[in-house]
Design an enzyme around this catalytic site. Structure first.
Site, short mmCIF file in Angstrom:
data_model
loop_
_atom_site.label_atom_id
_atom_site.label_comp_id
_atom_site.label_asym_id
_atom_site.label_seq_id
_atom_site.Cartn_x
_atom_site.Cartn_y
_atom_site.Cartn_z
N THR A 167 0.84 -1.21 0.00
CA THR A 167 0.00 0.00 0.00
C THR A 167 0.86 1.26 0.00
O THR A 167 1.94 1.25 0.59
CB THR A 167 -0.85 -0.03 1.30
OG1 THR A 167 -1.78 -1.07 1.17
CG2 THR A 167 -1.55 1.27 1.59
N ASP A 204 -8.83 -0.21 5.85
CA ASP A 204 -8.78 1.07 6.54
C ASP A 204 -8.44 2.24 5.62
O ASP A 204 -8.84 3.38 5.88
CB ASP A 204 -7.74 1.03 7.68
CG ASP A 204 -6.34 0.75 7.14
OD1 ASP A 204 -6.20 -0.20 6.33
OD2 ASP A 204 -5.40 1.47 7.50
N1 ASP Z 1 -4.11 -1.35 5.16
C1 ASP Z 1 -4.34 -2.01 3.90
C2 ASP Z 1 -5.64 -2.77 3.98
O1 ASP Z 1 -5.91 -3.36 5.00
C3 ASP Z 1 -3.25 -2.97 3.53
C4 ASP Z 1 -1.82 -2.43 3.62
O2 ASP Z 1 -1.59 -1.38 4.18
O3 ASP Z 1 -0.90 -3.07 3.06
O4 ASP Z 1 -6.33 -2.83 2.99
#
Ligand code: ASP
Length: 318
Positions: free
Chosen positions: A182, A213
């Site tokens: 991400t 999130d």
């Molecule tokens: N926070 C992101 C999600 O849960 C994933 C990530 O940060 O890699 O979709």
């Protein structure tokens, strides 16, 4: 001149040096650096924090190494569903999208929602139709297909497990040299305005329709000139339950904590209690920056008008 700064992340998780090849490490650092310099040059030229974070994220979305835009992971159904959010700390305007497909730069769609719709949050087909209406660039499924992501998904698609792009114990071997994530950016401009943006493909093999999130204002993304601009990365569910990004704001606003203190509290205490693995980046309206994570690594970088500049991946690099 008011101090200005930018911080970016490319995801957090189990990222250890022994799992990395020097080539891959270099490719990550180049990708992070390019985004950082581009975002910083906007601030240096008097541009806004919002434009700096948009631009920094767009470059990361176009880089297949990161789990956002082009490099997004596969859902349980074998397609990409992307989430993104952006927030302007000067007026609390925000835009976010979830479950969008084939949009080349989901962060641009979130921005369009923020400035050209009367809404904050659009999902699925409605978000995709809005992208078409606003003339955003759509790309074919092939553009979003990458062999390593497909292989990563194939390994767990028949199970009920889903994984942080960087973390899955059973997949440690498979993901050995495929640790991607991400993306997020936060910035403070020369006018003292701050902004935050986050974009993601979510978690590999996530349930069809799952929302993490990242696009939820207050959970993965938040900005308020009075306090901070925050972008999170990690296991989304605990971050939602902790309302992680807004919690940093609340600690600063109501308890008078500094940016660093508030982020430490949320990442190292609140999220740990909820078994929330990951981290976050932040700035405040004085241009102070922080990068905090409880995982073994977080792809990250910062640059400010005092001449400080860092790009790192592992814990030891702090
Ligand atoms: N926070 C992101 C999600 O849960 C994933 C990530 O940060 O890699 O979709």
């Amino acid at each position: 001149m008011h101090p200005f700064s930018i911080v970016i992340h490319g995801g957090a998780g189990t990222i250890v040096k022994s799992d990395m090849t020097p080539e891959l490490e270099k490719a990550y650092k180049i990708g992070l650096d390019k985004s950082l310099q581009q975002g910083f040059s906007i601030l240096e030229n008097g541009g806004s924090a919002i434009n700096a974070v948009r631009e920094a994220i767009t470059l990361l979305e176009d880089n297949v190494l990161f789990n956002a835009g082009r490099g997004s992971v596969f859902t349980k159904k074998g397609v990409q569903e992307m989430d993104a959010a952006i927030m302007d700390g000067s007026n609390l305007a925000a835009g976010s999208v979830t479950g969008v497909r084939n949009v080349m730069n989901p962060i641009e769609l979130a921005y369009e929602v923020m400035i050209n719709s009367n809404h904050v949050f659009l999902s699925g087909k409605g978000a995709n139709d809005f992208a078409i209406k606003q003339g955003l660039k759509l790309m074919s499924d092939e553009y979003f297909f990458s062999k390593f992501r497909y292989d990563q998904w194939k390994e767990i698609r028949d199970s009920d497990s889903y994984s942080l792009d960087h973390t899955h114990q059973d997949l440690a071997e498979l993901l050995k040299d495929k640790k991607f994530g991400t993306v997020g950016a936060v910035a403070c401009d020369q006018h003292g305005n701050i902004a935050a943006a986050t974009s993601t493909g979510g978690m590999t093999n996530k349930q069809y329709g799952r929302i993490g999130d990242s696009p939820i204002i207050g959970a993965g993304t938040y900005a308020n000139n009075k306090t901070c601009a925050i972008s999170c990365t990690g296991h989304g569910e605990p971050f939602i339950r902790a309302v992680a990004a807004h919690d940093v704001n609340a600690l600063m606003e109501y308890k008078g904590l500094s940016l660093q203190e508030a982020m430490n509290e949320v990442v190292h205490h609140k999220l740990i209690e909820l078994k929330g693995e990951g981290g976050m980046i932040g700035v405040d309206a004085n241009g102070n920056t922080a990068m905090v994570f409880n995982s073994t690594g977080m792809y990250r970088g910062m640059k400010n008008s005092n001449g400080e500049e860092k790009v790192g991946i592992y814990k030891e690099e702090i």
